[in-house]
Enzyme design. Structure first.
Site, PDB file in Angstrom:
ATOM      1  N   LEU A  56       0.880  -1.170   0.000  1.00 42.92           N
ATOM      2  CA  LEU A  56       0.000   0.000   0.000  1.00 42.92           C
ATOM      3  C   LEU A  56       0.914   1.215   0.000  1.00 42.92           C
ATOM      4  CD1 LEU A  56      -2.533  -1.142   2.798  1.00 42.92           C
ATOM      5  CD2 LEU A  56      -2.886  -1.236   0.330  1.00 42.92           C
ATOM      6  N   VAL A  82       4.842  -1.132   3.010  1.00 42.38           N
ATOM      7  CA  VAL A  82       4.533   0.258   2.658  1.00 42.38           C
ATOM      8  C   VAL A  82       5.386   0.689   1.462  1.00 42.38           C
ATOM      9  CG1 VAL A  82       4.477   2.635   3.465  1.00 42.38           C
ATOM     10  CG2 VAL A  82       3.914   0.773   5.041  1.00 42.38           C
ATOM     11  N   LYS A  83       4.686   1.153   0.433  1.00 41.61           N
ATOM     12  CA  LYS A  83       5.381   1.639  -0.768  1.00 41.61           C
ATOM     13  C   LYS A  83       5.783   3.084  -0.553  1.00 41.61           C
ATOM     14  CE  LYS A  83       4.152  -0.426  -5.163  1.00 41.61           C
ATOM     15  NZ  LYS A  83       3.172  -0.363  -6.257  1.00 41.61           N
ATOM     16  N   ILE A  84       7.064   3.332  -0.773  1.00 39.23           N
ATOM     17  CA  ILE A  84       7.634   4.664  -0.601  1.00 39.23           C
ATOM     18  C   ILE A  84       8.221   5.090  -1.939  1.00 39.23           C
ATOM     19  CG2 ILE A  84       9.490   5.958   0.589  1.00 39.23           C
ATOM     20  CD1 ILE A  84       7.433   5.069   2.599  1.00 39.23           C
TER      21      ILE A  84
END
Ligand code: G3P
Length: 216
Positions: A56, A82-84
């Site tokens: 996400l 977590v997509k950064i």
């Protein structure tokens, strides 16, 4: 090689789950927006279906905002990654998130050097966007190959997640290079299953069998 499904669509996720072909799911703001409605409920539904990693993505552009969002997303499920985005502020956030034990997928990777930086800061996954590189004639799979070589040279355990997949060749080449994961749109999963010679071969086997039964 692990297969993730690159979608936020629940029916596609359920169907690929039934096939047993989903090791995880990746989403992004565009994919969640495409489904409409409340993104948080959509993400919760995905997390109910999928046991493997579910990416996400944060939408803040400053490190502080990204860290706040990442903690919130992480609290939604133990399998959240977590997509950064691969920008300067994203790198700052990575360092903090690593300390928090939050798993990260650094997205929008378009060069092997970006992938090296992300690995040095402890990213769990990097997502090179091969289809978008091919679209500007830059050879998407070439950078996957270079990232593999760099990670092997230095023993980084950051996983290479081939993203922006457009066709079965991207998956094949990723597997030959030794990429850890390909995140695949549902339509490409279907293309991986089918081969015209399988279809015509089966049709002729069944026709011969039917004729044999009718003769007997
Ligand atoms: O989800 C990340 C990536 O796979 C999206 O690719 O180029 O199809 O938008 P694209």
């Amino acid at each position: 090689m692990q297969f993730f499904l690159d979608t936020a669509n629940l029916s596609q996720i359920r169907e690929a789950e039934e096939l047993g072909l989903v090791d995880g799911v990746t989403t992004n703001p565009t994919l969640l927006a495409r489904e409409g409605g409340d993104w948080r409920s959509q993400a919760r539904e995905i997390l109910k279906i999928v046991d493997g990693p579910v990416s996400l993505e944060v939408v803040s552009e400053d490190a502080e905002g990204m860290i706040r969002e990442a903690r919130d997303l992480h609290a939604m499920g133990k399998n959240v990654v977590v997509k950064i985005p691969m920008i300067r502020e994203g790198l700052k956030a990575l360092k903090v998130l690593r300390g928090d034990g939050i798993r990260t997928n650094v997205t929008l990777i378009f060069s092997p050097m970006q992938a090296l930086l992300a690995a040095k800061l402890g990213a769990d996954y990097v997502s090179p966007f091969v289809g978008r590189l091919d679209a500007i004639s830059r050879g998407g799979m070439e950078i996957v190959s270079q990232i593999r070589e760099i990670y092997d040279n230095y023993g980084f355990d950051t996983k290479i997640l081939v993203a922006s997949v457009r066709n079965p060749m991207h998956v094949l080449e990723g597997a030959l290079i030794g990429a850890d994961v390909a995140t695949i749109p549902f339509a490409v999963i279907e293309e991986l299953i089918r081969h015209p010679l399988t279809d015509s071969g089966l049709a002729s086997f069944l026709a011969d069998w039917k004729a044999f039964q009718e003769d007997g």
